[in-house]
Design a protein around this motif. Structure first.
Motif, PDB file in Angstrom:
ATOM      1  N   ASN A 162      33.181  55.867  42.283  1.00 22.64           N
ATOM      2  CA  ASN A 162      32.541  55.137  41.183  1.00 22.64           C
ATOM      3  C   ASN A 162      31.426  54.242  41.755  1.00 22.64           C
ATOM      4  OD1 ASN A 162      31.957  53.067  39.293  1.00 22.64           O
ATOM      5  ND2 ASN A 162      33.967  53.321  38.319  1.00 22.64           N
ATOM      6  N   PRO A 163      30.193  54.366  41.255  1.00 28.37           N
ATOM      7  CA  PRO A 163      29.088  53.580  41.841  1.00 28.37           C
ATOM      8  C   PRO A 163      29.322  52.071  41.768  1.00 28.37           C
ATOM      9  CG  PRO A 163      28.282  55.158  40.195  1.00 28.37           C
ATOM     10  CD  PRO A 163      29.773  55.248  40.174  1.00 28.37           C
ATOM     11  N   GLN A 164      30.138  51.625  40.794  1.00 30.28           N
ATOM     12  CA  GLN A 164      30.399  50.179  40.686  1.00 30.28           C
ATOM     13  C   GLN A 164      31.480  49.699  41.680  1.00 30.28           C
ATOM     14  OE1 GLN A 164      29.589  51.280  37.127  1.00 30.28           O
ATOM     15  NE2 GLN A 164      27.673  50.435  37.936  1.00 30.28           N
ATOM     16  N   ASN A 165      32.126  50.650  42.341  1.00 27.40           N
ATOM     17  CA  ASN A 165      33.241  50.302  43.233  1.00 27.40           C
ATOM     18  C   ASN A 165      32.717  49.563  44.472  1.00 27.40           C
ATOM     19  OD1 ASN A 165      35.540  50.247  44.822  1.00 27.40           O
ATOM     20  ND2 ASN A 165      36.121  52.368  44.380  1.00 27.40           N
ATOM     21  N   THR A 166      33.169  48.319  44.669  1.00 21.57           N
ATOM     22  CA  THR A 166      32.745  47.552  45.852  1.00 21.57           C
ATOM     23  C   THR A 166      33.559  47.961  47.078  1.00 21.57           C
ATOM     24  OG1 THR A 166      34.379  45.826  45.545  1.00 21.57           O
ATOM     25  CG2 THR A 166      32.265  45.518  44.404  1.00 21.57           C
ATOM     26  N   GLN A 167      34.616  48.752  46.850  1.00 20.39           N
ATOM     27  CA  GLN A 167      35.528  49.228  47.906  1.00 20.39           C
ATOM     28  C   GLN A 167      36.427  48.113  48.446  1.00 20.39           C
ATOM     29  OE1 GLN A 167      35.778  52.331  48.001  1.00 20.39           O
ATOM     30  NE2 GLN A 167      33.816  52.987  47.167  1.00 20.39           N
ATOM     31  N   SER A 168      36.423  46.967  47.763  1.00 17.55           N
ATOM     32  CA  SER A 168      37.355  45.889  48.132  1.00 17.55           C
ATOM     33  C   SER A 168      38.181  45.565  46.886  1.00 17.55           C
ATOM     34  CB  SER A 168      36.563  44.664  48.585  1.00 17.55           C
ATOM     35  OG  SER A 168      37.241  43.476  48.224  1.00 17.55           O
ATOM     36  N   THR A 196      39.757  42.831  45.994  1.00 17.78           N
ATOM     37  CA  THR A 196      39.516  41.540  45.350  1.00 17.78           C
ATOM     38  C   THR A 196      38.102  41.435  44.785  1.00 17.78           C
ATOM     39  OG1 THR A 196      39.260  40.726  47.599  1.00 17.78           O
ATOM     40  CG2 THR A 196      41.294  40.182  46.503  1.00 17.78           C
ATOM     41  N   GLU A 197      37.139  42.050  45.445  1.00 17.84           N
ATOM     42  CA  GLU A 197      35.780  42.007  44.869  1.00 17.84           C
ATOM     43  C   GLU A 197      35.725  42.806  43.571  1.00 17.84           C
ATOM     44  OE1 GLU A 197      32.728  42.949  47.768  1.00 17.84           O
ATOM     45  OE2 GLU A 197      33.749  41.655  49.221  1.00 17.84           O
ATOM     46  N   ASN A 198      36.436  43.913  43.529  1.00 19.37           N
ATOM     47  CA  ASN A 198      36.485  44.668  42.265  1.00 19.37           C
ATOM     48  C   ASN A 198      37.140  43.837  41.162  1.00 19.37           C
ATOM     49  OD1 ASN A 198      35.208  46.986  43.123  1.00 19.37           O
ATOM     50  ND2 ASN A 198      37.102  48.057  43.657  1.00 19.37           N
ATOM     51  N   VAL A 199      38.240  43.163  41.505  1.00 19.84           N
ATOM     52  CA  VAL A 199      38.916  42.342  40.483  1.00 19.84           C
ATOM     53  C   VAL A 199      37.983  41.227  40.014  1.00 19.84           C
ATOM     54  CG1 VAL A 199      40.850  40.765  40.027  1.00 19.84           C
ATOM     55  CG2 VAL A 199      41.251  42.868  41.299  1.00 19.84           C
ATOM     56  N   SER A 200      37.299  40.595  40.954  1.00 17.60           N
ATOM     57  CA  SER A 200      36.350  39.524  40.600  1.00 17.60           C
ATOM     58  C   SER A 200      35.320  40.017  39.588  1.00 17.60           C
ATOM     59  CB  SER A 200      35.553  39.123  41.834  1.00 17.60           C
ATOM     60  OG  SER A 200      36.082  38.030  42.399  1.00 17.60           O
ATOM     61  N   ALA A 201      34.765  41.205  39.869  1.00 15.61           N
ATOM     62  CA  ALA A 201      33.733  41.759  38.984  1.00 15.61           C
ATOM     63  C   ALA A 201      34.305  42.017  37.589  1.00 15.61           C
ATOM     64  CB  ALA A 201      33.175  43.035  39.591  1.00 15.61           C
ATOM     65  N   LEU A 202      35.561  42.506  37.537  1.00 16.11           N
ATOM     66  CA  LEU A 202      36.166  42.795  36.226  1.00 16.11           C
ATOM     67  C   LEU A 202      36.503  41.520  35.463  1.00 16.11           C
ATOM     68  CD1 LEU A 202      38.467  45.792  37.236  1.00 16.11           C
ATOM     69  CD2 LEU A 202      36.324  45.889  35.953  1.00 16.11           C
ATOM     70  N   ILE A 203      36.867  40.488  36.202  1.00 11.57           N
ATOM     71  CA  ILE A 203      37.150  39.189  35.547  1.00 11.57           C
ATOM     72  C   ILE A 203      35.895  38.723  34.807  1.00 11.57           C
ATOM     73  CG2 ILE A 203      37.599  36.736  36.029  1.00 11.57           C
ATOM     74  CD1 ILE A 203      39.667  37.632  38.113  1.00 11.57           C
ATOM     75  N   GLN A 204      34.760  38.874  35.464  1.00 14.89           N
ATOM     76  CA  GLN A 204      33.472  38.513  34.820  1.00 14.89           C
ATOM     77  C   GLN A 204      33.197  39.440  33.638  1.00 14.89           C
ATOM     78  OE1 GLN A 204      31.322  36.052  35.646  1.00 14.89           O
ATOM     79  NE2 GLN A 204      32.854  35.400  37.122  1.00 14.89           N
ATOM     80  N   GLN A 205      33.261  40.741  33.932  1.00 13.59           N
ATOM     81  CA  GLN A 205      32.867  41.739  32.926  1.00 13.59           C
ATOM     82  C   GLN A 205      33.675  41.606  31.632  1.00 13.59           C
ATOM     83  OE1 GLN A 205      32.919  45.736  34.528  1.00 13.59           O
ATOM     84  NE2 GLN A 205      32.802  46.684  32.505  1.00 13.59           N
ATOM     85  N   PHE A 206      34.978  41.340  31.738  1.00 14.75           N
ATOM     86  CA  PHE A 206      35.836  41.321  30.547  1.00 14.75           C
ATOM     87  C   PHE A 206      36.281  39.907  30.154  1.00 14.75           C
ATOM     88  CE2 PHE A 206      36.422  45.697  32.167  1.00 14.75           C
ATOM     89  CZ  PHE A 206      36.012  46.395  31.025  1.00 14.75           C
ATOM     90  N   SER A 207      35.602  38.898  30.670  1.00 13.09           N
ATOM     91  CA  SER A 207      35.892  37.487  30.353  1.00 13.09           C
ATOM     92  C   SER A 207      37.397  37.200  30.427  1.00 13.09           C
ATOM     93  CB  SER A 207      35.393  37.149  28.941  1.00 13.09           C
ATOM     94  OG  SER A 207      34.060  37.523  28.799  1.00 13.09           O
ATOM     95  N   ILE A 208      37.998  37.643  31.501  1.00 17.96           N
ATOM     96  CA  ILE A 208      39.458  37.519  31.691  1.00 17.96           C
ATOM     97  C   ILE A 208      39.859  36.039  31.812  1.00 17.96           C
ATOM     98  CG2 ILE A 208      41.349  38.071  33.317  1.00 17.96           C
ATOM     99  CD1 ILE A 208      40.276  40.610  31.886  1.00 17.96           C
ATOM    100  N   GLN A 209      40.996  35.705  31.205  1.00 16.38           N
ATOM    101  CA  GLN A 209      41.477  34.312  31.240  1.00 16.38           C
ATOM    102  C   GLN A 209      42.670  34.118  32.187  1.00 16.38           C
ATOM    103  OE1 GLN A 209      39.818  31.854  29.475  1.00 16.38           O
ATOM    104  NE2 GLN A 209      38.439  33.614  29.278  1.00 16.38           N
ATOM    105  N   GLN A 210      43.329  35.214  32.528  1.00 21.09           N
ATOM    106  CA  GLN A 210      44.541  35.107  33.375  1.00 21.09           C
ATOM    107  C   GLN A 210      44.621  36.353  34.262  1.00 21.09           C
ATOM    108  OE1 GLN A 210      47.464  32.928  33.194  1.00 21.09           O
ATOM    109  NE2 GLN A 210      49.069  34.267  34.012  1.00 21.09           N
ATOM    110  N   PHE A 211      44.909  36.122  35.571  1.00 15.11           N
ATOM    111  CA  PHE A 211      45.044  37.258  36.494  1.00 15.11           C
ATOM    112  C   PHE A 211      46.505  37.365  36.943  1.00 15.11           C
ATOM    113  CE2 PHE A 211      45.014  38.471  41.134  1.00 15.11           C
ATOM    114  CZ  PHE A 211      44.875  39.840  40.913  1.00 15.11           C
TER     115      PHE A 211
END
Ligand code: FAD
Ligand code: SF4
Length: 514
Positions: free
Chosen positions: A79-85, A87-102
């Motif tokens: 996946n071109p968006q995959n940072t291959q890390s 935690t970095e992937n989770v960070s990006a998704l937290i932003q993308q989906f305005s996550i409130q709880q991990f």
């Protein structure tokens, strides 16, 4: 998909537990995330079947969750968006989906535990880690059990677990009057005995294999991607368990330690991949085994069942407890200060020593060897030859489909290499050719002679065995479990001792040529 979710729940590749309480209820505001990342494919050189097995099982698991109505975000390796890390992937998704709880399930590997703890500390949103609900003994409970005890003997822990789960007991006492039936097991395969064919699958994983190859992931081992043999779903894992019950259990214990050129898994269950990815739970496995035996007592003796239950509720849980009690120090223990590099034939199987040739070749072909091949052939030789335990660990961690550090390192560095100085085992598991000859058919087809200690064609295990005791005398002599070997050595003629030392040194100097 929605553009916002309240909660992001991370599911790691070895957390494919469909029975987990997370999945009891469909929550529309919860996004489940699974990902294939180079961080995980590259921390050691893995067998290709291990990489494909994990990815295929993760993809099937994600599909299942989606079918049940859960919201799932799956990040493929390409996946071109995959940072291959992770935690970095989770960070990006937290932003993308305005996550409130991990939220995440506790990792079983120390390095991932550290990484996720550090990550949650850096987060601005609340986070929570929960149990994987897989293991039968909590980490703290394990440490409490052994608190104040002089040694960490597995047998005492195993009895505690039998009582805790009321397994194979009658009125609090062990069924049949004994806790352990090992003495009745461990026979060599009779001549002309035919073991059942291993139950395998024909999972097509060609697309996945192509993708992994195109991404440039380096790997070891072989695969036929049209007919991937390992189970990648819960349904297949349960089918493999059923096959074990119906076909292998009646002789599992009897031939548990037997090795053969012709039967690569003998009567073993081959369920470690399904267990370690948590597709199967240890309790459902032992309950199935006991229930099956209760209905087939005329065909299956108690010793087969007790032996199997002990592996799962005893050894497996014990190894996990040791891992968490002793990490991170455990990963650098080297009791004998061994430094020799791993011979290159461990990666090819190209050695004249037939036992090693077969055990390694089948590992390359199937990403599997059974316990005694791992312990008394490849592990035994590495220990006798003084191989650096870090190199030994990397080999075991890479080559087996079921290798995850918590269970690999305790078995390798602990049980097999005695690099922990006796935390897991009470003595080093080593043998001369005698044991291998007794338990296998390897020696009859070998270029070396199992009976010879020295001279032309002498089996390397023989001189290396005595030389190991001799050179490690200061570290082992006081161990009551091996003191008898020193008495035997001391009774040997000085000239014989010297020729054994010389023979061993010759072999140690030419390991690559053996
Ligand atoms: P069976 O012989 O059919 O046993 C049934 C189950 O019992 C296994 O699936 C496994 O879950 C459990 N079990 C048996 N022995 C052990 C043990 N010593 N420790 C933990 N669980 C056990 N096992 C792994 O799962 N991953 C590893 O990376 C691993 N590395 C090993 C390295 C060495 C050097 C040695 C000596 C053993 C290692 N083992 C490891 C333990 C054991 O060899 C495998 O669990 C077993 O071979 C898996 O095949 P099976 O499912 O056919 O097992
Ligand atoms: Fe292995 Fe020695 Fe037997 Fe050959 S003779 S198979 S090297 S134990």
């Amino acid at each position: 998909m929605k553009d916002r979710y309240q909660t992001l729940r991370l599911v790691l590749g070895d957390q494919l537990n469909s029975q987990h309480s997370w999945f009891h209820q469909v929550k529309e505001d919860t996004l489940y995330v699974l990902m294939e990342v180079r961080q995980e494919t590259d921390y050691v050189s893995h067998h290709i079947q291990k990489i494909l097995g994990f990815f295929a099982a993760m993809r099937n698991f994600a599909d299942e969750l989606q079918k049940q109505g859960h919201e799932v975000w799956y990040i493929g390796l390409d996946n071109p968006q995959n940072t291959q890390s992770l935690t970095e992937n989770v960070s990006a998704l937290i932003q993308q989906f305005s996550i409130q709880q991990f939220e995440y399930q506790e990792p079983d590997e120390y390095r991932l535990d550290l990484q996720l703890k550090a990550f949650t500390e850096s987060l601005k949103i609340p986070s929570e880690s929960v149990s994987t609900e897989h293991f039968l003994c909590e980490k703290e409970e394990f440490q409490e059990f052994f608190k104040g005890k002089k040694t960490l003997v597995m047998e005492s822990f195993y009895r505690y677990m039998r009582k805790k789960y009321d397994l194979l007991l009658a009125g609090g006492k062990p069924l049949g009057g004994k806790w352990n039936y090992d003495a009745e097991n461990r026979k060599k395969l009779p001549r002309k005995h035919s073991c059942p064919s291993p139950f395998t699958f024909s999972n097509p994983v060609s697309d996945l294999f192509k993708m992994v190859s195109e991404q440039g992931v380096s790997y070891i081992g072989e695969v036929d991607p049209e007919t991937f043999i390992w189970p990648t779903t819960r349904e297949q894992s349960l089918a493999l368990l059923d096959y074990f019950l119906e076909v292998c259990l009646p002789l599992f214990g009897t031939y548990q330690d037997a090795m053969s050129e012709n039967f690569w898994s003998v009567y073993h269950a081959r369920i470690s991949f399904s267990l370690n990815t948590k597709i199967l739970s240890p309790l459902e496995v032992v309950n199935s085994v006991i229930a099956y035996w209760e209905n087939h007592q005329e065909e299956i003796s108690l010793s087969q069942v007790e032996g199997f239950v002990r592996q799962i509720i005893g050894w497996r849980e014990y190894m996990r407890g040791i891992y968490w009690a002793y990490m991170p120090e455990y990963s650098s223990l080297n009791y004998f200060s061994h430094t020799r590099p791993l011979p290159s034939f461990y990666w090819t199987g190209n050695t004249k020593m037939n036992c090693l040739h077969h055990s390694i070749k089948q590992s390359i072909e199937h990403a599997y060897a059974h316990h005694i091949q791992r312990l008394m052939v490849t592990g035994n030789f590495a220990l006798l030859a003084g191989i650096d335990p870090t190199e030994v660990d990397a080999w075991y961690l890479g080559i087996y489909i079921d290798a995850i550090e918590w269970v690999e390192i305790t078995n390798t560095r602990g049980m097999s290499q005695f690099a922990d100085g006796g935390i897991v085992g009470t003595k080093p598991y080593i043998s001369s050719a005698n044991y291998i000859k007794k338990m296998s058919d390897y020696c009859s087809g070998c270029a070396y002679d199992a009976k010879l200690k020295v001279g032309e064609g002498a089996c390397p295990f023989n001189s290396l065995y005595w030389d190991f005791y001799d050179r490690n005398r200061p570290l082992l002599e006081k161990n009551p479990r091996v003191s008898m070997m020193y008495r035997v050595w001391d009774k040997m003629d000085d000239a014989d001792k010297q020729s054994i030392r010389t023979q061993a040194q010759t072999y140690l100097n030419t390991l690559e040529e053996l």
